[in-house]
Enzyme design. Sequence first.
Site, PDB file in Angstrom:
ATOM      1  N   ASP A  51       0.991  -1.235  -0.029  1.00 27.49           N
ATOM      2  CA  ASP A  51      -0.055  -0.026  -0.087  1.00 27.49           C
ATOM      3  C   ASP A  51       1.011   1.353  -0.082  1.00 27.49           C
ATOM      4  O   ASP A  51       0.332   2.371  -0.115  1.00 27.49           O
ATOM      5  CB  ASP A  51      -1.083  -0.082   1.067  1.00 27.49           C
ATOM      6  CG  ASP A  51      -0.433  -0.167   2.550  1.00 27.49           C
ATOM      7  OD1 ASP A  51       0.826  -0.212   2.540  1.00 27.49           O
ATOM      8  OD2 ASP A  51      -1.223  -0.129   3.505  1.00 27.49           O
ATOM      9  N   SER A  52       2.017   1.149   0.092  1.00 26.40           N
ATOM     10  CA  SER A  52       3.100   2.132  -0.147  1.00 26.40           C
ATOM     11  C   SER A  52       2.741   2.736  -1.708  1.00 26.40           C
ATOM     12  O   SER A  52       3.358   3.869  -2.017  1.00 26.40           O
ATOM     13  CB  SER A  52       4.501   1.619  -0.063  1.00 26.40           C
ATOM     14  OG  SER A  52       4.717   0.516  -0.963  1.00 26.40           O
ATOM     15  N   ASP A  90      -1.034  -6.280  -0.272  1.00 26.39           N
ATOM     16  CA  ASP A  90      -1.417  -5.629   1.047  1.00 26.39           C
ATOM     17  C   ASP A  90      -2.686  -5.468   1.288  1.00 26.39           C
ATOM     18  O   ASP A  90      -3.445  -5.084   0.284  1.00 26.39           O
ATOM     19  CB  ASP A  90      -0.490  -4.229   0.905  1.00 26.39           C
ATOM     20  CG  ASP A  90       0.407  -4.051   2.096  1.00 26.39           C
ATOM     21  OD1 ASP A  90       0.322  -4.937   2.960  1.00 26.39           O
ATOM     22  OD2 ASP A  90       1.178  -3.120   2.120  1.00 26.39           O
ATOM     23  N   LYS A 119      -1.038  -9.705   2.899  1.00 24.04           N
ATOM     24  CA  LYS A 119      -0.419  -9.007   4.043  1.00 24.04           C
ATOM     25  C   LYS A 119      -1.427  -8.081   4.817  1.00 24.04           C
ATOM     26  O   LYS A 119      -1.920  -7.180   4.269  1.00 24.04           O
ATOM     27  CB  LYS A 119       0.955  -8.268   3.816  1.00 24.04           C
ATOM     28  CG  LYS A 119       1.475  -7.420   4.821  1.00 24.04           C
ATOM     29  CD  LYS A 119       3.212  -7.068   4.518  1.00 24.04           C
ATOM     30  CE  LYS A 119       3.284  -5.890   3.893  1.00 24.04           C
ATOM     31  NZ  LYS A 119       2.692  -4.653   4.452  1.00 24.04           N
ATOM     32  N   GLU A 121      -1.570  -5.609   8.436  1.00 26.90           N
ATOM     33  CA  GLU A 121      -0.714  -5.073   9.574  1.00 26.90           C
ATOM     34  C   GLU A 121      -1.312  -5.613  10.885  1.00 26.90           C
ATOM     35  O   GLU A 121      -2.351  -5.398  10.781  1.00 26.90           O
ATOM     36  CB  GLU A 121      -0.755  -3.446   9.283  1.00 26.90           C
ATOM     37  CG  GLU A 121      -0.129  -2.988   8.160  1.00 26.90           C
ATOM     38  CD  GLU A 121       0.182  -1.358   8.264  1.00 26.90           C
ATOM     39  OE1 GLU A 121      -0.078  -0.665   9.148  1.00 26.90           O
ATOM     40  OE2 GLU A 121       0.734  -1.027   7.157  1.00 26.90           O
ATOM     41  N   GLU A 188       8.837  -4.093  10.641  1.00 26.33           N
ATOM     42  CA  GLU A 188       9.369  -3.007  10.137  1.00 26.33           C
ATOM     43  C   GLU A 188       9.974  -1.998  11.144  1.00 26.33           C
ATOM     44  O   GLU A 188       9.229  -1.743  12.153  1.00 26.33           O
ATOM     45  CB  GLU A 188       8.403  -2.298   9.355  1.00 26.33           C
ATOM     46  CG  GLU A 188       8.554  -0.729   8.728  1.00 26.33           C
ATOM     47  CD  GLU A 188       7.581  -0.072   7.905  1.00 26.33           C
ATOM     48  OE1 GLU A 188       6.764  -0.924   7.466  1.00 26.33           O
ATOM     49  OE2 GLU A 188       7.902   0.910   7.393  1.00 26.33           O
TER      50      GLU A 188
HETATM   51  O1  KIV Z   1       3.356  -0.976   1.643  1.00 20.72           O
HETATM   52  C1  KIV Z   1       4.560  -1.267   1.667  1.00 20.72           C
HETATM   53  O2  KIV Z   1       5.501  -1.071   0.850  1.00 20.72           O
HETATM   54  C2  KIV Z   1       5.189  -2.329   2.808  1.00 20.72           C
HETATM   55  C3  KIV Z   1       6.624  -2.294   3.120  1.00 20.72           C
HETATM   56  C4  KIV Z   1       6.961  -1.128   4.027  1.00 20.72           C
HETATM   57  C5  KIV Z   1       7.190  -3.520   3.430  1.00 20.72           C
HETATM   58  O3  KIV Z   1       4.392  -2.678   3.798  1.00 20.72           O
END
Ligand code: KIV
Length: 271
Positions: A51-52, A90, A119, A121, A188
Amino acid sequence: MSQHAVTDKVTTQTLRQMKTARQRIVSLTAYDAAFARVLDAAGCDFILVGDSVGMVVQGHATTIPVSVDDIIYHTRMVARGTQRALVMADMPFMSYHSPNECLHNAARLMKEGGAEMVKLEWGALQLDMVARLTECGIPVCAHLGLTPQAIFKMGTYRVQGRQHDTAQKMIADARALEEAGADMLLLECVPMKLAEEITRAATVPVIGIGAGPDVDGQILVLYDILDIAPGKRTRFSKNYMREVGSIHTAIEDYVREVRTGAFPTADYAFQ
Ligand code: KIV
């Protein structure tokens, strides 16, 4: 550590075998087919559609605005450009906070996007979600330490687990997530000694970003290593474009350095 790279399609089992064989796992984020092809050919073991994307591609100040549809759109492209690496997607902010929504959205990321692992959080609610996803046969990576989706609660992006009680809690959380069925843990911005302790105790792969060298593998945000992310580069990332004239060489150098243990050194970690 062995430097022999797995050549077959990477699965969750491959990643576990790499941990057992003490072979470092290499990963980067990607958001489109063109870069996915380059990362895949360079030998990344998994590619995260993070989600970056909200910050490095869409231009937002945080990851909060990213939607499930955004991640599906980018995951489709990454899946099309990938042959060997496992594709992880994500789950964006508030897409997994009730069991039904969590299952519905994880299924969409897999069925519509082509993700092979999701993934999320970590927060107290998520233990149940990890168990539910596991029961449904959905591989899960649990992201601990600095969790950017909680930025407005945390106030600032900072290292997590520096105090004894927060470190002990992270160790207990990691154990509970593994027991609930998590297939991978991602740490992280965690002090390197704590990351090492969590990695030693875990039977599933532990991937670090700003967690030092003593984890099972590394991930960085692609646009950080190519030095095209907006803002100041984070302490734990490295500009792989500095000494080379090509994106291909920069990514190959990153893969080789993680695989051989040359990156990250303590200079890129927190004490
Ligand atoms: O969204 C992302 O790029 C991440 C990285 C920080 C691992 O979760």
